[in-house]
Design a protein around this motif. Structure first.
Motif, PDB file in Angstrom:
ATOM      1  N   UNK A   6       0.911  -1.059   0.143  1.00  0.00           N
ATOM      2  CA  UNK A   6       0.101  -0.061  -0.071  1.00  0.00           C
ATOM      3  C   UNK A   6       0.765   1.342   0.010  1.00  0.00           C
ATOM      4  N   UNK A   7       1.967   1.324   0.917  1.00  0.00           N
ATOM      5  CA  UNK A   7       2.878   2.498   0.681  1.00  0.00           C
ATOM      6  C   UNK A   7       3.398   2.678  -0.652  1.00  0.00           C
ATOM      7  N   UNK A  14       2.388   9.520  -5.400  1.00  0.00           N
ATOM      8  CA  UNK A  14       2.719  10.883  -4.808  1.00  0.00           C
ATOM      9  C   UNK A  14       3.896  11.336  -5.692  1.00  0.00           C
ATOM     10  N   UNK A  15       4.514  10.554  -6.586  1.00  0.00           N
ATOM     11  CA  UNK A  15       5.426  10.876  -7.527  1.00  0.00           C
ATOM     12  C   UNK A  15       4.721  11.352  -8.767  1.00  0.00           C
ATOM     13  N   UNK A  16       3.568  11.365  -8.870  1.00  0.00           N
ATOM     14  CA  UNK A  16       2.832  11.444 -10.070  1.00  0.00           C
ATOM     15  C   UNK A  16       2.792  10.388 -11.083  1.00  0.00           C
ATOM     16  N   UNK A 104      11.709  -4.831  -8.967  1.00  0.00           N
ATOM     17  CA  UNK A 104      12.548  -3.348  -8.930  1.00  0.00           C
ATOM     18  C   UNK A 104      12.044  -2.429  -7.986  1.00  0.00           C
ATOM     19  N   UNK A 105      10.660  -2.491  -7.526  1.00  0.00           N
ATOM     20  CA  UNK A 105      10.136  -1.590  -6.820  1.00  0.00           C
ATOM     21  C   UNK A 105      10.540  -1.876  -5.186  1.00  0.00           C
ATOM     22  N   UNK A 134       5.976  -5.580  -4.246  1.00  0.00           N
ATOM     23  CA  UNK A 134       6.476  -6.104  -3.109  1.00  0.00           C
ATOM     24  C   UNK A 134       5.964  -7.356  -2.486  1.00  0.00           C
ATOM     25  N   UNK A 135       4.785  -7.762  -3.248  1.00  0.00           N
ATOM     26  CA  UNK A 135       4.220  -9.263  -3.002  1.00  0.00           C
ATOM     27  C   UNK A 135       3.865  -9.764  -4.389  1.00  0.00           C
TER      28      UNK A 135
END
Length: 176
Positions: A6-7, A14-16, A104-105, A134-135
């Motif tokens: 979620x983050x 947030x980075x657009x 890569x995230x 991430x999952x």
């Protein structure tokens, strides 16, 4: 504490960075992901978490069907020696993901940046690249340029390289 899916999605927003995420059954291998790939447009990826003999770490992200010559890869990416796979423990401690969820995230968890990220240049030709957030129960699609922008925002300037293909097998039928 490592970042949550979620983050990660919130950070992309947030980075657009436009992104689209799909939830699905857990997949642990490229082969198991066939039904997921069929349902989600774009280039799907495979990710190799590697290290050389000096302890330098690399994440190589390529299109899922890319054949990579692991015996020559170190020459292409500038590693000190031939590469081996990083252990599950190292993957979790440095990249913050479990085996089967390599992405890569995960760069968001590598602070300070200790992993060199390599992107296969073939990925840059697609409109959309699909990675796990991430999952391995979710797949997030984003533009290749936005993946690069995310990596740069985490302090990981990726190298975009043509990865070496394995040597082709000689055709024994030709008599050559």
């Amino acid at each position: 504490m490592k970042t949550t899916p979620e983050a990660i999605l919130a950070r992309l927003s947030a980075l657009g960075i436009p992104h689209e995420t799909h939830r699905h059954e857990a997949v642990f291998t490229v082969a198991q992901s066939a039904p997921v790939k069929a349902a989600i447009a774009g280039a799907h990826t495979k990710n190799l978490f590697l290290k050389d003999r000096k302890g330098s770490l690399f994440l190589v992200t390529a299109k899922d069907d890319t054949q990579i010559d692991l015996k020559r890869l170190h020459e292409t990416i500038g590693a000190a020696s031939r590469l081996s796979f990083g252990s599950a423990e190292l993957l979790v401690s440095v990249w913050g993901v479990e085996p089967g969820s390599v992405t890569p995230l995960g760069a968001v968890n590598d602070v300070p940046a200790s992993v060199r990220v390599i992107l296969d240049e073939r990925l840059m030709g697609f409109e959309r690249v699909n990675v796990h957030p991430l999952v391995n129960t979710m797949t997030t699609g984003l533009a290749p340029s936005d993946l690069v922008a995310f990596l740069v925002a985490t302090g990981h300037e990726p190298a975009i390289l043509a990865l070496p293909a394995p040597p082709s097998e000689p055709d024994m039928r030709s008599g050559d």
